[in-house]
Design a protein around this motif. Structure first.
Motif, short mmCIF file in Angstrom:
data_model
loop_
_atom_site.label_atom_id
_atom_site.label_comp_id
_atom_site.label_asym_id
_atom_site.label_seq_id
_atom_site.Cartn_x
_atom_site.Cartn_y
_atom_site.Cartn_z
N SER A 1 43.30 50.87 35.61
CA SER A 1 42.69 51.14 36.63
C SER A 1 43.16 49.54 37.71
O SER A 1 43.24 49.43 39.26
CB SER A 1 41.27 50.39 36.12
OG SER A 1 40.54 49.74 35.41
N THR B 1 36.08 56.21 31.18
CA THR B 1 36.10 55.70 32.99
C THR B 1 35.03 55.61 34.35
O THR B 1 34.18 55.08 35.02
CB THR B 1 37.52 56.48 33.08
OG1 THR B 1 38.40 55.56 32.65
CG2 THR B 1 37.77 55.00 34.87
N GLU C 1 32.14 42.40 35.68
CA GLU C 1 33.74 43.46 35.84
C GLU C 1 34.78 42.62 34.53
O GLU C 1 34.73 43.79 34.05
CB GLU C 1 34.45 42.41 37.37
CG GLU C 1 35.29 43.57 37.53
CD GLU C 1 36.26 42.81 38.51
OE1 GLU C 1 35.72 41.82 39.29
OE2 GLU C 1 36.83 43.27 39.62
N ALA D 1 32.80 52.25 35.22
CA ALA D 1 33.64 51.74 36.65
C ALA D 1 33.06 51.96 37.89
O ALA D 1 32.54 51.30 38.82
CB ALA D 1 34.73 52.41 37.25
N MET E 1 40.97 54.02 33.59
CA MET E 1 41.20 52.53 32.89
C MET E 1 42.14 53.09 31.41
O MET E 1 42.50 54.37 30.53
CB MET E 1 39.83 52.33 31.75
CG MET E 1 38.53 51.82 33.10
SD MET E 1 37.55 51.19 32.03
CE MET E 1 36.32 51.10 33.62
N SER F 1 38.47 49.21 28.55
CA SER F 1 40.36 49.49 28.56
C SER F 1 40.05 49.43 26.75
O SER F 1 41.25 50.54 26.73
CB SER F 1 40.71 48.21 29.08
OG SER F 1 41.35 48.49 30.23
N TYR G 1 36.36 50.70 42.90
CA TYR G 1 35.41 50.93 41.56
C TYR G 1 35.10 52.29 41.54
O TYR G 1 35.17 53.15 41.03
CB TYR G 1 34.71 50.02 41.23
CG TYR G 1 34.92 49.04 40.53
CD1 TYR G 1 36.26 48.82 39.70
CD2 TYR G 1 35.40 47.25 41.39
CE1 TYR G 1 36.83 48.18 39.24
CE2 TYR G 1 35.85 46.34 40.78
CZ TYR G 1 36.97 46.53 39.42
OH TYR G 1 37.03 46.26 38.63
N PHE H 1 35.31 45.99 31.58
CA PHE H 1 36.72 46.33 31.87
C PHE H 1 37.79 45.62 30.57
O PHE H 1 38.20 46.93 29.74
CB PHE H 1 37.78 45.77 33.02
CG PHE H 1 39.41 45.51 32.92
CD1 PHE H 1 39.47 47.04 34.15
CD2 PHE H 1 39.95 44.73 32.35
CE1 PHE H 1 40.96 47.43 33.55
CE2 PHE H 1 41.06 45.19 31.98
CZ PHE H 1 41.79 46.46 33.23
#
Lengths: 635, 157, 287
Positions: free
Chosen positions: A280, A333, A608, A337, A277, A616, A353, A612
């Motif tokens: 990703s 991450t 998700e 993930a 990330m 991020s 993932y 994310f």
């Protein structure tokens, strides 16, 4: 010493041959022969690798570097052409920027007269990477033969460009070999760029809008990494005009003052390439490509290049704030993930993932970079490559037979495709269960993080993230082993070469767990010892116990034989409702109802999008922080 | 006495009871009667149960259900019909959709009459069922296998 | 390694576990104003299960359940033999995955939901158990149970937060209300018997047996916190178990969301705060 240049050049030659061959029989022959030779050659590396320290192989041709530069420029022109064609202006901008950096580096490099001879080299880490690329990569090539012909039967709208497909796959292998065997950083960069190009073209293979968009997404992110890499080269030239620091080994052994900034920049390049990330997105998007491409990207090539360079620079990063932060990017991450994988029902997305999570873990280990953690990171690379390629190829095979890659559609796969299911089961077990591979590395990582500086944060990440991986793998396993009473067996019609590849990978997944003490003793420990002066291993007690557990797991299935006699098969309890064997019952008002069971996906907790964004933001913040720190050092 | 009769787990099914007998069955679990003294547990799962306790008579809607629950119980197993409706159909016997007592569908081992059956007699019925359970077990072993206990073994109150 | 201890565990744990279960049921009954079953009732129950006919939904259930039992015994045996506590935890997880797979394999709605909930329980308790092991390592500098046992100071003194967090997940592991989501000892659950719905007769007997082994193993884990003084340790075990029974009888079942959140928050706050302080202290004054 022949194998090193041979391994770099030979796949490229096979690739060129495959570009010319249109006949299916000849292609088949060339791929089989090429893959066999590459596999054998990579195995022969075992005999030439020294017990400790690297072995250098000087390459006499000075002009090669210039040729590479010319090729890089040609690639840039080609990419700009594609960018204009598809109106991807961001990509064009990034490519131009990178090309400008390269030109300035190359003029700087050419202007000084230096006595540096570019080297190829091999040490245990390169050997391990070489074996992964050579064996798993060539197995995937063989698998692709059968896969791609079925793929084109099932997707008549996709133009048949199998010649360029196999060309790219073999070029990819060649570039990966070049990357892990090169000691001269401009060469590493060249091969790095080739992998970016190959992955870009392979992701866009089907030429649909989605695949083109995702290909450009991958390109943008990887070029971003490439820019950082080029920046590292320019920095090295600035601090050591003689160019001797352009050699990987001299750079790593030099002082922190010189090596840290390039290490961080190349580390950033590694982060983009291994899709941590916030980068990703490209790896998740890459699943639009044919499945062997995903297998290749996830297991033996591409993302492994990213973690490879970070592991290489681990001795530089260890004990520094920068290394810690890069490690944290990996840790965050890994945690997020893993959580995101829970909310996915698309098998390839779950695998994507999971790959991102494991790469995160490897980077976390390598970023913190103590000797124990580097040991764990290398072990993770090995186990992950094997199990993940097996899983992707299993999913690809299943997809061709049942027409879906959704985990929900894999209900009762154990009845419908028993052999594939067992292989998939072993692959999944290899990803998270004791006494299989990945778990060993997590275990050592926990032990090692406790002793590392600020390691507690990583221990917490491992404790929580590790349990999240348990959730998404087990529910997938559960779907496979659900025995639905009425199911048609659809395992026929799978080409022999697919079976061969899958069987070899399954056997490897199991064998590597049994043989890992040997691998550790002969390959990983000498490497860690030569870099750090000390090394680690699992204690003999624990190895014995794990061998015992393996043995138990292997004999347990035979317990089924004991229960054959006195059983009565009764349908599942349906609240007393009489139910037909295919689980249909009459509901209220006599309506026919069909039972279908569906996994939980916990969208509201592990969604998700949400995760994310969080991941991020966190990782971007960390990367900016490390950027600021490094800029402070550099200026 | 084997463990079998010391640990009777039961499943209670309300066939078409007016809830009178159901309340009495539940009363048996209350502190006043506390059937757990005898190791009795209300499992609610036929696959764990040894004793099937049914209240209310059979009608067209539930005959399949009663059959299904009975079939899903592992042998040896006994059936206790609690309340007069379960025994014979009771006052609902002549209704257009009522089939009659439980024994029209599955073999019943113990009949506990009453409207509603009193907790004491329910407990008594279940305890009597235990000796039948033992008999069935012995019969099963005599037959050599662990096949389904076939014919109902009489008994009653 | 003390293989003798492992052997003792394999032989005695069913007896201890069964007795504990019997005491549990007796005390529970008394709390509810009942007489309750005989002390040996759990043994009668399991004995009965082995006398029953074997019915199955699918023969593969056998494999999963046997593996569940075997790996519970392996992890417990390894624990009492003084082995590496992390390996013990991993073997323990492996065992539970087999239980979950056994439930999945029957393709029954009730056991399917039970399996999903069991998985949620696993991810709810696993981080805390690993953090507990890490805490013990930070205090004793060893992951080996034998070394942790040999510590001459009370671990609880350094690990109070970890201990509270562990008690929290212990409720999940003992399948006590409010966290008996996947299957319950109490009658009537909304998902019948959840994860164990489709196991019956001898196979269910094995599940119960495994649960006894598991409970003894968990009690052993608590013992480690007090290992410097066996008398106090046994007293602490009694108090902890009694507290679990009180909680069992005073709380109603909660949702999986609350289970997951509360156990992670407790693990996060109590466990990590405890570890953080230890970490800080060990940096300043080595233990």
């Amino acid at each position: 010493m022949i194998p090193l240049p041979f391994l770099v050049v030979f796949p490229a030659l096979v690739a060129a041959l495959l570009l010319l061959v249109a006949n299916e029989t000849w292609r088949r022959l060339a791929v089989w022969a090429g893959a066999a030779i590459i596999g054998a050659a990579s195995l022969s590396l075992l005999f030439i690798t020294p017990q400790s320290g690297p072995l250098f192989y000087p390459v006499g041709y000075e002009a090669l570097t210039e040729v590479m530069f010319a090729v890089e420029m040609a690639i840039a022109v080609f990419l700009i052409y594609l960018g204009i064609k598809h109106r991807k202006y961001l990509a064009i901008f990034l490519i131009l920027f990178q090309a400008a950096l390269l030109v300035s580096f190359e003029t700087g490099r050419a202007s000084v007269v230096h006595g540096v001879v570019p080297n190829l080299f091999i040490d245990q880490l390169s050997l391990i990477m070489g074996l992964i690329i050579g064996i798993i990569g060539s197995l995937i090539c063989i698998y692709s033969l059968g896969y791609m012909s079925t793929y084109h039967e099932q997707h008549p709208t996709v133009p048949d460009r199998r010649r360029s497909f196999f060309f790219l796959v073999f070029v990819f292998l060649s570039a990966m070999f070049g990357l892990v065997f090169s000691d001269y950083l401009p060469w590493v960069f060249f091969f790095w760029e080739i992998t970016t190009l190959c992955s870009f073209l392979l992701i866009g293979y089907s030429k649909t809008d989605e695949s083109v968009n995702n290909a450009f997404l991958a390109l943008n992110m990887n070029i971003l990494g490439g820019i950082a890499f080029a920046g590292a080269l320019i920095y090295i030239m600035a601090v050591s005009p003689g160019g001797e620091m352009l050699q990987l080994h001299s750079l790593i052994q030099s002082s922190h003052a010189i090596a840290l900034v390039p290490a961080v920049l190349i580390g950033f390049a590694g982060i983009t390439k291994s899709a941590l990330m916030p980068f990703s997105g490209w790896l998740v998007g890459a699943m639009v490509a044919p499945t062997p491409v995903s297998a290749l990207l996830h297991s033996s090539t591409m993302v492994k290049a990213g973690v490879y360079v970070i592991v290489r620079f681990a001795p530089v990063l260890t004990g520094t704030m920068e290394g810690l932060i890069i490690g944290l990017v990996g840790g965050v991450t890994f945690l997020l993930a893993s959580a995101m994988a829970i909310s996915q029902s698309n098998a390839k997305k779950v695998l994507a993932y999971s790959t991102i999570a494991n790469l995160g873990l490897i980077v976390a280990c390598a970023g913190v970079g103590t000797y124990k953690l580097v040991w764990a990171a290398i072990l993770l690379i090995i186990f992950h490559a094997i199990a993940k390629s097996l899983l992707f190829l299993c999913v690809g095979t299943v997809e061709h037979r049942i027409g879906s890659r959704d985990i929900e559609d894999m209900t009762g796969l154990i009845v419908r495709m028993p052999r594939i299911s067992v292989m998939m089961f072993i692959g999944i077990a290899g990803m998270f269960l004791a006494p299989f591979g990945m778990l060993i590395s997590k275990w050592v990582a926990i032990e090692a993080f406790i002793e590392a500086q600020f390691g507690l944060a990583f221990v917490a990440i491992l404790a929580f993230g590790g349990s999240l991986t348990v959730l998404f793998w087990s529910k997938w396993m559960g779907k496979i082993v659900s025995v639905c009473p009425v199911a048609e067996k659809v395992e026929n019609g799978i080409p022999t070469e697919k079976w061969i590849v899958l069987s070899i990978l399954t056997a490897l997944t199991v064998l590597i767990c049994l043989a890992f003490p040997v691998i550790s003793a002969h390959l990983i420990e000498p490497f860690v010892l030569s870099v750090y002066g000390q090394t680690t291993r699992l204690s003999q007690d624990n190895l014995t116990i794990m061998a015992m557990m393996h043995f138990l797991l292997m004999i347990m299935p035979f317990s089924m034989l004991l229960y054959r006699n006195d059983k009565r098969i009764v349908p599942a309890y349906m609240g007393g409702r009489p139910t037909t064997p295919d689980l249909t019952f009459s509901g209220s008002m006599g309506m026919k109802q069909h039972v279908s069971l569906c996994n939980y996906y916990f969208e509201e907790v592990f969604g998700e999008q949400k995760l994310f964004m969080v991941g991020s933001a966190l990782c971007l913040g960390l990367i900016l922080l490390v950027g600021t720190l490094t800029a402070g050092v550099a200026l | 006495m084997s463990s079998l009769s010391r640990s009777p787990w039961l499943i209670h099914y309300d066939a078409s009871s007016c809830n009178g007998c159901d309340i009495e069955v539940l009363a048996c679990l209350s502190p006043l009667y506390d059937v757990e003294r005898f190791g009795i547990i209300n499992t609610g799962n036929p696959k764990h149960a040894d004793v099937l306790v049914i209240t209310g008579g059979i009608n067209e809607q539930n005959r399949e259900v009663v059959r299904n629950i009975y079939d899903q119980m592992p042998s040896p197993k006994v059936v206790v019909a609690v309340g007069i409706c379960a025994c014979t159909g009771g006052v609902f016997r002549e209704c257009y959709n009522v089939v009659g007592g439980i024994d029209r569908v599955i073999p019943v081992d113990v009949y506990v009459p009453g409207c509603a059956a009193r907790p004491e007699s329910i407990i008594d019925g279940i305890v009597r069922a235990l000796s039948i359970l033992e008999e069935k077990k012995a019969e099963m072993e005599k037959q050599g296998g662990k096949g389904r206990a076939g014919s109902p073994v009489g008994g009653g109150q | 390694m003390h293989m003798g201890n492992a052997l003792l565990f394999i032989l005695l744990a069913p007896i201890v576990g069964g007795l504990v279960a019997g005491i549990d049921r007796k005390i529970t009954a008394r709390m509810q104003g009942r007489v309750g079953p005989p002390l040996l009732q759990p043994f009668y129950d399991v004995g009965k299960l082995f006398e029953k006919e074997q019915i199955l939904v699918t023969p593969s259930q056998n494999f999963y359940i046997t593996s569940y039992l075997v790996f519970i015994v392996v992890s417990g045996g390894l624990f009492f033999a003084g082995g590496d506590i992390l390996l013990v935890i991993f073997a323990f997880t492996l065992a539970h995955i087999f239980l979950v797979l056994g439930a999945y394999s029957s393709y029954s709605p009730y056991s399917f939901i039970g399996a999903e909930r069991e998985l949620i329980q696993i991810i709810a308790y696993e981080p805390m158990i690993i953090l507990s092991a890490v805490g013990m390592y930070m205090v004793t500098r060893s992951f080996y149970v034998a070394d942790i046992m040999a510590a001459e100071f009370p671990l609880i003194y350094y690990l109070p937060g970890i201990f509270i967090g562990f008690l929290m997940v212990l409720t999940i592991k003992l399948r006590k209300s409010p966290f008996d989501l996947s299957t319950s000892h109490h009658a009537h659950q909304e998902i019948v018997k959840g994860v164990t719905t489709e196991f019956s007769g001898p196979m269910f007997g094995l599940v119960e047996l495994a649960h006894w082994y598991e409970n003894v193993f968990l009690l052993g884990f608590i013992y480690l916190f007090f290992a410097w003084n066996p008398l106090i340790a046994i007293g602490a075990l009694a108090i902890v178990y009694f507290a679990e029974i009180v909680i069992d009888n005073t709380f109603s079942r909660v949702t999986w969301q609350l289970t997951l959140k509360s156990s992670w928050i407790i693990a996060g706050f109590m466990g990590l705060a405890n570890l953080g302080i230890l970490y800080y202290l060990s940096a300043v004054v080595p233990l």
